[in-house]
Design an enzyme around this catalytic site. Structure first.
Site, PDB file in Angstrom:
ATOM      1  N   ASP A   1     -29.251  16.531  56.316  1.00 21.47           N
ATOM      2  CA  ASP A   1     -28.611  16.559  55.237  1.00 21.47           C
ATOM      3  C   ASP A   1     -27.314  17.567  55.077  1.00 21.47           C
ATOM      4  O   ASP A   1     -27.036  18.060  54.062  1.00 21.47           O
ATOM      5  CB  ASP A   1     -29.376  16.474  54.011  1.00 21.47           C
ATOM      6  CG  ASP A   1     -28.457  15.912  52.932  1.00 21.47           C
ATOM      7  OD1 ASP A   1     -27.541  15.027  52.965  1.00 21.47           O
ATOM      8  OD2 ASP A   1     -28.710  15.976  51.492  1.00 21.47           O
TER       9      ASP A   1
ATOM     10  N   CYS B   1     -30.650  -4.820  48.529  1.00 21.34           N
ATOM     11  CA  CYS B   1     -30.255  -5.075  50.020  1.00 21.34           C
ATOM     12  C   CYS B   1     -31.420  -5.757  50.603  1.00 21.34           C
ATOM     13  O   CYS B   1     -32.702  -5.347  50.428  1.00 21.34           O
ATOM     14  CB  CYS B   1     -30.227  -3.922  50.715  1.00 21.34           C
ATOM     15  SG  CYS B   1     -30.068  -4.217  52.425  1.00 21.34           S
TER      16      CYS B   1
ATOM     17  N   CYS C   1     -27.697  -0.406  44.978  1.00 22.55           N
ATOM     18  CA  CYS C   1     -27.134  -1.084  46.179  1.00 22.55           C
ATOM     19  C   CYS C   1     -28.366  -1.109  47.231  1.00 22.55           C
ATOM     20  O   CYS C   1     -27.995  -1.582  48.440  1.00 22.55           O
ATOM     21  CB  CYS C   1     -26.051  -0.371  46.709  1.00 22.55           C
ATOM     22  SG  CYS C   1     -25.997   1.526  47.062  1.00 22.55           S
TER      23      CYS C   1
ATOM     24  N   LEU D   1     -32.880  11.220  56.948  1.00 25.29           N
ATOM     25  CA  LEU D   1     -32.561  11.650  58.408  1.00 25.29           C
ATOM     26  C   LEU D   1     -32.609  13.084  58.656  1.00 25.29           C
ATOM     27  O   LEU D   1     -32.223  14.067  57.813  1.00 25.29           O
ATOM     28  CB  LEU D   1     -31.224  11.251  58.665  1.00 25.29           C
ATOM     29  CG  LEU D   1     -30.884   9.681  58.620  1.00 25.29           C
ATOM     30  CD1 LEU D   1     -29.518   9.111  58.626  1.00 25.29           C
ATOM     31  CD2 LEU D   1     -31.687   8.898  59.825  1.00 25.29           C
TER      32      LEU D   1
ATOM     33  N   ASN E   1     -23.308  -1.055  52.600  1.00 27.27           N
ATOM     34  CA  ASN E   1     -23.371  -0.090  51.312  1.00 27.27           C
ATOM     35  C   ASN E   1     -23.335   1.282  51.839  1.00 27.27           C
ATOM     36  O   ASN E   1     -23.559   2.358  51.114  1.00 27.27           O
ATOM     37  CB  ASN E   1     -24.713  -0.420  50.708  1.00 27.27           C
ATOM     38  CG  ASN E   1     -26.001  -0.188  51.527  1.00 27.27           C
ATOM     39  OD1 ASN E   1     -25.713   0.182  52.761  1.00 27.27           O
ATOM     40  ND2 ASN E   1     -27.116  -0.503  51.233  1.00 27.27           N
TER      41      ASN E   1
ATOM     42  N   VAL F   1     -27.484   3.941  56.425  1.00 24.05           N
ATOM     43  CA  VAL F   1     -28.045   3.335  57.839  1.00 24.05           C
ATOM     44  C   VAL F   1     -29.107   2.253  57.469  1.00 24.05           C
ATOM     45  O   VAL F   1     -30.127   2.443  56.624  1.00 24.05           O
ATOM     46  CB  VAL F   1     -28.571   4.633  58.494  1.00 24.05           C
ATOM     47  CG1 VAL F   1     -29.272   3.920  59.973  1.00 24.05           C
ATOM     48  CG2 VAL F   1     -27.666   5.428  59.028  1.00 24.05           C
TER      49      VAL F   1
ATOM     50  N   CYS G   1     -24.941  -5.698  47.902  1.00 22.55           N
ATOM     51  CA  CYS G   1     -24.616  -4.406  47.321  1.00 22.55           C
ATOM     52  C   CYS G   1     -23.227  -4.074  46.689  1.00 22.55           C
ATOM     53  O   CYS G   1     -23.239  -3.507  45.592  1.00 22.55           O
ATOM     54  CB  CYS G   1     -24.945  -3.457  48.698  1.00 22.55           C
ATOM     55  SG  CYS G   1     -23.746  -3.768  49.975  1.00 22.55           S
TER      56      CYS G   1
ATOM     57  N   CYS H   1     -28.661   6.932  41.702  1.00 22.62           N
ATOM     58  CA  CYS H   1     -28.665   5.379  41.587  1.00 22.62           C
ATOM     59  C   CYS H   1     -29.335   4.542  43.046  1.00 22.62           C
ATOM     60  O   CYS H   1     -28.776   5.230  44.049  1.00 22.62           O
ATOM     61  CB  CYS H   1     -27.402   4.805  41.349  1.00 22.62           C
ATOM     62  SG  CYS H   1     -26.986   3.164  41.261  1.00 22.62           S
ATOM     63  N   ASP H   2     -30.116   3.568  42.766  1.00 22.31           N
ATOM     64  CA  ASP H   2     -30.643   2.963  43.923  1.00 22.31           C
ATOM     65  C   ASP H   2     -30.336   1.490  44.063  1.00 22.31           C
ATOM     66  O   ASP H   2     -30.541   0.644  45.054  1.00 22.31           O
ATOM     67  CB  ASP H   2     -32.195   2.979  44.070  1.00 22.31           C
ATOM     68  CG  ASP H   2     -32.619   4.283  44.049  1.00 22.31           C
ATOM     69  OD1 ASP H   2     -32.273   5.068  44.925  1.00 22.31           O
ATOM     70  OD2 ASP H   2     -33.712   4.607  43.551  1.00 22.31           O
TER      71      ASP H   2
HETATM   72  S1  SF4 Z   1     -26.994  -5.592  50.631  1.00 22.26           S
HETATM   73 FE1  SF4 Z   1     -26.101  -7.027  52.274  1.00 22.26          FE
HETATM   74  S2  SF4 Z   1     -24.207  -6.422  52.643  1.00 22.26           S
HETATM   75 FE2  SF4 Z   1     -25.150  -4.706  51.747  1.00 22.26          FE
HETATM   76  S3  SF4 Z   1     -25.968  -3.351  52.884  1.00 22.26           S
HETATM   77 FE3  SF4 Z   1     -27.683  -4.984  52.761  1.00 22.26          FE
HETATM   78  S4  SF4 Z   1     -27.358  -6.460  54.047  1.00 22.26           S
HETATM   79 FE4  SF4 Z   1     -25.512  -5.336  54.176  1.00 22.26          FE
HETATM   80  S1  SF4 Z   2     -24.900   0.894  43.428  1.00 20.99           S
HETATM   81 FE1  SF4 Z   2     -25.074   2.902  42.681  1.00 20.99          FE
HETATM   82  S2  SF4 Z   2     -25.490   3.972  44.299  1.00 20.99           S
HETATM   83 FE2  SF4 Z   2     -24.712   2.419  45.448  1.00 20.99          FE
HETATM   84  S3  SF4 Z   2     -22.414   2.763  45.130  1.00 20.99           S
HETATM   85 FE3  SF4 Z   2     -23.167   1.785  43.205  1.00 20.99          FE
HETATM   86  S4  SF4 Z   2     -23.416   3.396  41.930  1.00 20.99           S
HETATM   87 FE4  SF4 Z   2     -23.451   4.317  43.883  1.00 20.99          FE
END
Ligand code: SF4
Ligand code: SF4
Length: 353
Positions: A140, A255, A251, A175, A161, A164, A201, A248-249
């Site tokens: 990091d 997924c 996104c 990582l 998002n 990786v 996301c 925040c998680d």
């Molecule tokens: S939520 Fe969908 S667009 Fe976003 S990173 Fe995951 S697979 Fe890709």
């Molecule tokens: S969903 Fe949460 S961690 Fe992802 S970009 Fe938005 S605010 Fe940031």
């Protein structure tokens, strides 16, 4: 430097085996070509999306040239370690507005030390096998384009998002990198991405922090706002933060590839101090001494006490009105920190006080 008679194919296989024995789920070997990612980063910095994270802009071309950062580097060993706690109810916590939501990566012990130690152990194993060689471990670290390196090493693709993603493991992993001066055979880079037409996301982000696919305006991201930002949280974003008090998680939770995420094998990453089930009001009552004691060895330390209170005040402002919530806020109306006082006033105003 290695001897000419070294069997590099066998060595690269051994490095992968040793990496797995040391608790990493996947190990890949990348060459030094990261150029396109550097251009992406330059555009991102030029747009100011990094906010106060000036360290992202430092180090110039060293970021995309590992051999400039560590002279003599020929390859980068990229490793990932799963961190998803097994039985956490954190997704459920998001809906419980009086409970604090702490990002999953931060529930247990700080990963930096653990991963650095394992990378050091890996280097020692290599040294035992081949004798002295040049290496440097990173976790990091700002001057290392770790996501680009992971992609080059075949660990996954960088998703919309900006994280990786791995088809077999989702994205809940840390990582680490070992820069080496060994001409190891490189792995096949990940050249296909599997986001397809998904935009989950981008759509879920509470603060609308994605400018578009693959581009995050960190200044709007709750992880940045609750961890990196030193000053007050912009007023217009506070109601959108909900009960997320450290990271925040969303996104990642949304997924689809995270259906394949596996629980961590590391006891150190399991929740500590019931952080996966703590009331905002209860955490807001911690004294500084209590905060320091309870967050020893935890990533939460990174925010520091004042920012921790600032974040909790926002969470309490967004919580349903109740006696414990109002009492907790009232108790800090005259807090020593001007920033905390201002956030407490905002929170009380949300409750009509
Ligand atoms: S939520 Fe969908 S667009 Fe976003 S990173 Fe995951 S697979 Fe890709
Ligand atoms: S969903 Fe949460 S961690 Fe992802 S970009 Fe938005 S605010 Fe940031």
């Amino acid at each position: 430097m290695s001897s000419p008679s070294l069997d590099l194919v066998a060595l690269s296989q051994s490095i992968k085996d040793w990496g797995r024995e040391l608790g990493f789920q996947q190990v890949g070997i990348a060459g030094l070509e990261l150029g396109e990612h550097e251009a992406h980063l330059e555009r991102w910095l030029a747009a100011g999306y990094h906010g106060e994270m000036d360290y992202m802009g430092a180090h110039g071309s060293k970021r995309s040239h590992p051999d400039e950062l560590v002279p003599g580097t020929l390859r980068v060993v990229s490793l990932r370690m799963d961190y998803l706690p097994g039985d956490t109810l954190m997704a459920q916590r998001l809906g419980e507005k009086e409970t604090a939501y702490v990002s999953r990566y931060a529930l247990g012990r700080d990963y930096h030390k653990l991963i650095r130690k394992r990378l050091q152990q890996l280097a020692e194993r290599i040294q035992q096998a081949i004798g002295p060689f040049g290496y440097r471990a990173f976790v990091d670290s700002a001057p290392v384009l770790e996501k680009a390196i992971a992609e080059q090493a075949g660990l996954g693709w960088i998703g919309k998002n900006t994280l990786v993603l791995n088809r077999k493991a989702g994205s809940y992993f840390f990582l680490g990198e070992l820069f080496v001066d060994l001409p190891l055979p490189v792995d096949e880079p990940t050249t296909t991405e599997h986001c397809g037409r998904c935009t989950a996301c981008l759509d879920i982000c509470p603060t609308n922090a994605f400018v578009g696919p693959y581009v995050l305006d960190a200044r709007r991201c709750i992880s940045y706002l609750t961890i990196e930002l030193k000053g007050p949280i912009p007023t217009e974003l506070r109601p959108l933060i909900g009960n997320r008090v450290f990271g925040c998680d969303d996104c990642q939770i949304v997924c689809p590839w995270n259906r394949f995420a596996r629980p961590t094998e590391q006891g150190d990453f399991q929740p500590r101090h019931s952080l996966d089930n703590a009331q905002l009001a209860e955490l807001f009552r911690w004294s500084e001494e209590e905060f320091l004691r309870r967050t020893e060895g935890s990533p939460l330390r990174r925010a520091g006490y004042e920012r921790w209170l600032r974040n909790l005040a926002v969470g309490l402002g967004n919580a349903p009105s109740s006696i414990p919530v109002l009492q907790a806020l009232e108790a800090r109306r005259e807090d020593a920190s001007e920033m905390v006082r201002e956030h407490v006033q905002w929170a009380l105003a949300q409750h009509g006080r």
